[in-house]
Design a protein around this motif. Sequence first.
Motif, PDB file in Angstrom:
ATOM      1  N   ILE A 195      55.335 -29.768  79.567  1.00 27.93           N
ATOM      2  CA  ILE A 195      55.251 -28.395  79.090  1.00 27.93           C
ATOM      3  C   ILE A 195      56.074 -27.470  79.965  1.00 27.93           C
ATOM      4  O   ILE A 195      56.530 -26.412  79.531  1.00 27.93           O
ATOM      5  CB  ILE A 195      53.779 -27.931  79.045  1.00 27.93           C
ATOM      6  N   GLY A 196      56.310 -27.842  81.218  1.00 24.41           N
ATOM      7  CA  GLY A 196      57.081 -27.023  82.136  1.00 24.41           C
ATOM      8  C   GLY A 196      56.679 -27.307  83.573  1.00 24.41           C
ATOM      9  O   GLY A 196      56.043 -28.313  83.880  1.00 24.41           O
ATOM     10  N   ILE A 197      57.068 -26.420  84.463  1.00 25.14           N
ATOM     11  CA  ILE A 197      56.718 -26.528  85.878  1.00 25.14           C
ATOM     12  C   ILE A 197      55.519 -25.612  86.111  1.00 25.14           C
ATOM     13  O   ILE A 197      55.618 -24.389  85.971  1.00 25.14           O
ATOM     14  CB  ILE A 197      57.901 -26.110  86.766  1.00 25.14           C
ATOM     15  N   ALA A 209      48.667 -18.119  89.138  1.00 23.14           N
ATOM     16  CA  ALA A 209      49.306 -19.308  88.563  1.00 23.14           C
ATOM     17  C   ALA A 209      50.703 -18.918  88.110  1.00 23.14           C
ATOM     18  O   ALA A 209      50.957 -17.769  87.736  1.00 23.14           O
ATOM     19  CB  ALA A 209      48.489 -19.856  87.396  1.00 23.14           C
ATOM     20  N   ARG A 210      51.604 -19.880  88.137  1.00 28.81           N
ATOM     21  CA  ARG A 210      52.983 -19.645  87.714  1.00 28.81           C
ATOM     22  C   ARG A 210      53.426 -20.795  86.826  1.00 28.81           C
ATOM     23  O   ARG A 210      53.142 -21.968  87.118  1.00 28.81           O
ATOM     24  CB  ARG A 210      53.914 -19.542  88.930  1.00 28.81           C
ATOM     25  N   ALA A 211      54.094 -20.474  85.732  1.00 31.80           N
ATOM     26  CA  ALA A 211      54.583 -21.486  84.791  1.00 31.80           C
ATOM     27  C   ALA A 211      56.040 -21.191  84.474  1.00 31.80           C
ATOM     28  O   ALA A 211      56.415 -20.032  84.235  1.00 31.80           O
ATOM     29  CB  ALA A 211      53.747 -21.486  83.515  1.00 31.80           C
ATOM     30  N   CYS A 212      56.885 -22.221  84.490  1.00 36.89           N
ATOM     31  CA  CYS A 212      58.292 -22.108  84.110  1.00 36.89           C
ATOM     32  C   CYS A 212      58.565 -23.139  83.022  1.00 36.89           C
ATOM     33  O   CYS A 212      58.155 -24.295  83.156  1.00 36.89           O
ATOM     34  CB  CYS A 212      59.213 -22.354  85.299  1.00 36.89           C
ATOM     35  N   GLY A 213      59.253 -22.722  81.983  1.00 36.22           N
ATOM     36  CA  GLY A 213      59.505 -23.655  80.896  1.00 36.22           C
ATOM     37  C   GLY A 213      60.618 -23.210  79.994  1.00 36.22           C
ATOM     38  O   GLY A 213      61.171 -22.102  80.132  1.00 36.22           O
ATOM     39  N   ILE A 330      61.687 -19.283  80.627  1.00 34.14           N
ATOM     40  CA  ILE A 330      60.600 -18.334  80.853  1.00 34.14           C
ATOM     41  C   ILE A 330      59.939 -18.622  82.192  1.00 34.14           C
ATOM     42  O   ILE A 330      59.657 -19.776  82.526  1.00 34.14           O
ATOM     43  CB  ILE A 330      59.538 -18.432  79.734  1.00 34.14           C
ATOM     44  N   HIS A 331      59.690 -17.560  82.940  1.00 35.89           N
ATOM     45  CA  HIS A 331      58.873 -17.617  84.156  1.00 35.89           C
ATOM     46  C   HIS A 331      57.651 -16.738  83.905  1.00 35.89           C
ATOM     47  O   HIS A 331      57.793 -15.545  83.612  1.00 35.89           O
ATOM     48  CB  HIS A 331      59.640 -17.105  85.370  1.00 35.89           C
ATOM     49  N   ILE A 332      56.473 -17.314  84.013  1.00 35.09           N
ATOM     50  CA  ILE A 332      55.226 -16.586  83.776  1.00 35.09           C
ATOM     51  C   ILE A 332      54.427 -16.562  85.068  1.00 35.09           C
ATOM     52  O   ILE A 332      54.255 -17.605  85.714  1.00 35.09           O
ATOM     53  CB  ILE A 332      54.396 -17.254  82.660  1.00 35.09           C
ATOM     54  N   VAL A 333      53.942 -15.399  85.448  1.00 30.99           N
ATOM     55  CA  VAL A 333      53.073 -15.257  86.604  1.00 30.99           C
ATOM     56  C   VAL A 333      51.807 -14.524  86.172  1.00 30.99           C
ATOM     57  O   VAL A 333      51.881 -13.461  85.552  1.00 30.99           O
ATOM     58  CB  VAL A 333      53.761 -14.482  87.750  1.00 30.99           C
ATOM     59  N   ASP A 334      50.663 -15.112  86.469  1.00 29.58           N
ATOM     60  CA  ASP A 334      49.360 -14.481  86.219  1.00 29.58           C
ATOM     61  C   ASP A 334      48.618 -14.420  87.547  1.00 29.58           C
ATOM     62  O   ASP A 334      48.277 -15.460  88.116  1.00 29.58           O
ATOM     63  CB  ASP A 334      48.556 -15.276  85.190  1.00 29.58           C
ATOM     64  N   HIS A 335      48.396 -13.214  88.039  1.00 25.70           N
ATOM     65  CA  HIS A 335      47.784 -13.007  89.348  1.00 25.70           C
ATOM     66  C   HIS A 335      46.649 -11.995  89.184  1.00 25.70           C
ATOM     67  O   HIS A 335      46.898 -10.852  88.794  1.00 25.70           O
ATOM     68  CB  HIS A 335      48.825 -12.508  90.346  1.00 25.70           C
ATOM     69  N   MET A 336      45.417 -12.416  89.438  1.00 28.11           N
ATOM     70  CA  MET A 336      44.250 -11.574  89.165  1.00 28.11           C
ATOM     71  C   MET A 336      43.248 -11.642  90.299  1.00 28.11           C
ATOM     72  O   MET A 336      43.201 -12.627  91.052  1.00 28.11           O
ATOM     73  CB  MET A 336      43.562 -12.012  87.866  1.00 28.11           C
ATOM     74  N   ASP A 337      42.457 -10.612  90.369  1.00 26.22           N
ATOM     75  CA  ASP A 337      41.236 -10.623  91.166  1.00 26.22           C
ATOM     76  C   ASP A 337      40.090 -10.391  90.189  1.00 26.22           C
ATOM     77  O   ASP A 337      39.918  -9.285  89.667  1.00 26.22           O
ATOM     78  CB  ASP A 337      41.275  -9.529  92.233  1.00 26.22           C
ATOM     79  N   MET A 363      49.435 -21.705  80.957  1.00 30.74           N
ATOM     80  CA  MET A 363      49.806 -22.838  80.114  1.00 30.74           C
ATOM     81  C   MET A 363      49.525 -22.568  78.653  1.00 30.74           C
ATOM     82  O   MET A 363      50.240 -23.057  77.770  1.00 30.74           O
ATOM     83  CB  MET A 363      49.068 -24.093  80.592  1.00 30.74           C
ATOM     84  N   ALA A 364      48.489 -21.787  78.372  1.00 29.22           N
ATOM     85  CA  ALA A 364      48.198 -21.432  76.975  1.00 29.22           C
ATOM     86  C   ALA A 364      49.350 -20.645  76.371  1.00 29.22           C
ATOM     87  O   ALA A 364      49.708 -20.840  75.198  1.00 29.22           O
ATOM     88  CB  ALA A 364      46.905 -20.631  76.902  1.00 29.22           C
ATOM     89  N   ALA A 365      49.958 -19.760  77.157  1.00 26.12           N
ATOM     90  CA  ALA A 365      51.101 -18.989  76.653  1.00 26.12           C
ATOM     91  C   ALA A 365      52.280 -19.905  76.349  1.00 26.12           C
ATOM     92  O   ALA A 365      52.920 -19.794  75.289  1.00 26.12           O
ATOM     93  CB  ALA A 365      51.490 -17.926  77.680  1.00 26.12           C
ATOM     94  N   LEU A 366      52.586 -20.827  77.269  1.00 26.42           N
ATOM     95  CA  LEU A 366      53.703 -21.745  77.033  1.00 26.42           C
ATOM     96  C   LEU A 366      53.454 -22.644  75.832  1.00 26.42           C
ATOM     97  O   LEU A 366      54.358 -22.878  75.019  1.00 26.42           O
ATOM     98  CB  LEU A 366      53.937 -22.606  78.275  1.00 26.42           C
ATOM     99  N   ARG A 367      52.226 -23.153  75.714  1.00 32.75           N
ATOM    100  CA  ARG A 367      51.911 -24.035  74.586  1.00 32.75           C
ATOM    101  C   ARG A 367      52.062 -23.289  73.261  1.00 32.75           C
ATOM    102  O   ARG A 367      52.575 -23.836  72.277  1.00 32.75           O
ATOM    103  CB  ARG A 367      50.495 -24.576  74.724  1.00 32.75           C
TER     104      ARG A 367
END
Length: 842
Positions: A195-197, A209-213, A330-337, A363-367
């Motif tokens: 799916i990606g990195i 979390a970070r996703a690249c794909g 695409i590079h996705i970053v999700d950073h939350m408290d 990963m849900a966004a990439l999928r």
Amino acid sequence: MVTAKEAAAMDASKYVRYTPEQVEALERLYYECPKPSSLRRQQLVRDCPVLANVDPKQIKVWFQNRRCREKQRKESSRLQALNRKLTAMNKLLMEENDRLQKQVSQLVYENGYYRQQSQSAGLATTDTSCESVVTSGQQNVAATAVAPQAQPRDASPAGLMSIAEETLTEFLSKATGTAVEWVQMPGMKPGPDSIGIIAISHGCAGVAARACGLVGMEPAKVAEILKDRPLWLRDCRSMEVVNVLPAGNNGTIELLYMQLYAPTTLAPARDFWLLRYTSILEDGSLVVCERSLSSKQGGPSMPLVQPFIRGEMLPSGFLIRPSDGGGSVIHIVDHMDLEPWSVPEVVRPLYESSAMVAQKISMAALRYLRQVAHEDTQSVITGWGRQPAALRALSQKLTRGYNEALNGLADDGWSVIESDGVDDVCISVNSSPNKVIHCNATFNNGLPIVSSSVLCAKASMLLQDVSPPSLLRFMREQRSQWADSNLDAFFASAMKPNFCNLPLSHLGGFSGQVILPLAHTFDPEEFLEVIKLGNASNYQDTLMHRDLFLLQMYNGVDENTAGTCSELIFAPIDASFSDDSPLLPSGFRIIPIDSPLDSSSPNCTLDLASTLEVGTPRSRMTGNGSGNATCAGSKAVMTIAFQFAFESHLQDSVATMARQYMHSIIQSVQRIALALSSSRPVPQCGINHTPASPEATTLSRWICQSYRLHFGAELVKSADSSGCEPGLKALWHHSSAILCCSLKAMPVFTFANQSGLDMLETTLVALQDITLEKVFDDQGRKNLCTELPSIMEQGFACIPGGLCVSSLGRPVSYEKALAWKVLDDVNNAHCICFMFVNWSFV
């Protein structure tokens, strides 16, 4: 000498130069029929005067060459597309390698600096005549950072633009820089088919979390989809754009208010007050970045909304670049408290898990993007003639309906009427007009509305030492082990028109379930299916269907992926349900709290027969040490929610019934979970799933000895007089279906080998609920009645071939069946053993 046949072949192989008119005629026919018959080719010659002088054999050769060229063109296109994908993936991996090199360099520098600081600490306290090493080091570190210019930080457009630019800088430093130490998510290896990195944060504030794909869509469309978070994030209850301001570079600044559902009943839902900045970088990349607005930034504030807990989103977003081979990188970053302090300690790890953020959001966004891109390039019709988009909408509807019932928010119309505490069953009711109309719309067919309210019973429980996918797999396959078929029929029928509220005594139980696959979505973790529950023949109301259908979603089946959430959610439907049918989802959700990351996944339902027996000690569950120990010490939270439609005057009785039903389900789940945790799962199916208990070893020895006594031959080659474990293994792996039944007035099965379980489509747990007479058809029962006295007197019999029926109602043919009386060590009859030879499904 050249024969006439060879001469004709040589003539046919001669090169022929076709005129443009002839090529046009041939191409026209090729698109109509790529492989014409001899008659069709002759007709073509007759119908097209331009082809009158061409030999039909030459036309045949032209079509062969044309088909070959078309095949080569398709293969070439496929290889070029794969090459473009590999090139883009290689570029992405090289960029990731560069980032990691920078991160390594930074860590080496920091390590050297801190080592130098510790060595020079003594000098710093005594040397006042000159600048110390520590001071110099601090100045060098400070020199690497550019002091930000004083900018307004308020609710004005200039103040919001300042916050937006700062958010963009921080986001890019996380997406492509070293602002966060990223580590590869366990079980997620990059590659052309992955799916990606996927990476998760290590040692930073909050969870990230970070996703690249790679996605085969243009950047503008990718950004449009990702910005519509409720479209792809199933936990997103709502997202409202409060205000939009223009920004430079054709960008925009948006103020958003977003609400996320809580995944369990043990924690409140979250909401976020966000600033979102969309802009285009100098290299043409599209950036959408977000962060929370609070008093810290000085931006506009949003009052707290009850019962939500205000979460904080640290700089996050999407970086979308055009790919050289088409599509987007695409590079996705999700950073939350997620404010873990606000939840009970037992579920706090859920809100401190970066792996969960990666699974549920990044990963849900990439999928979702990959699924939409796949549908855009291929016309796909899946189960029951549904388009993939319609199936996605159904699964989304199931999840959202389940989340809505689980959270029970007041603005959705829910109110709590009963609760025994946070760890027990909570009963809530929804009588809002919209909810009632939606529930009845699919069933009333123009008749008066039949149900005026919806009741939800929900509870959460802690599971220990059990694999969530294995537990839900068993519950999916063996619904009768936990479900009350009478109540299922009652509440499902309550949604049908002219329902007369028949007493439960008039409703019959279901004879079994048949799983009808509907779709396997692009997400490898999710399955949609229709469950047909066949009803016994004692319905009294002719308005009711004899079959109940459930739309069911089953996901989270992979035990190898960290942070996986497993769900089994279902809702009653009509046999001809439409895409816009409203649903009342119920079901189970299991979220691992601290499950190991190196788990392995068994591919079959576990053998629970011995462990489900009352008083079976865990010490009896022996093994060779090669089993899967993934569940040892692991914890998970199971959340159960069931919805029922009813008439308002029945609220008290339905609430009592629902509470009792929930307690019964909880007890069943605890019993099954205890059996699973006591078992020894291993990666392969077979005898390794069956603990080699003394009882099983003894029974296998009796079966083989009795077969040798009655038939004068060996049942299995490895069986011996000592009854060692290899004899049990050989019996378990025997190709014929071997089943043992009790010596009772109504014989029930007590044991079966793997082939026997496959034939009956059951497990050793449910096997004990199957009677002998249910397996044979009418002719088989007659043959059995004829041969049974012979079995009891002579000790054996041979039953002619015929048909039997599996537990799911499928017919099974067999060549013959051997039956013999199994004797114990003192020659007393212990049971009857049947062996079905050369069986197969019809």
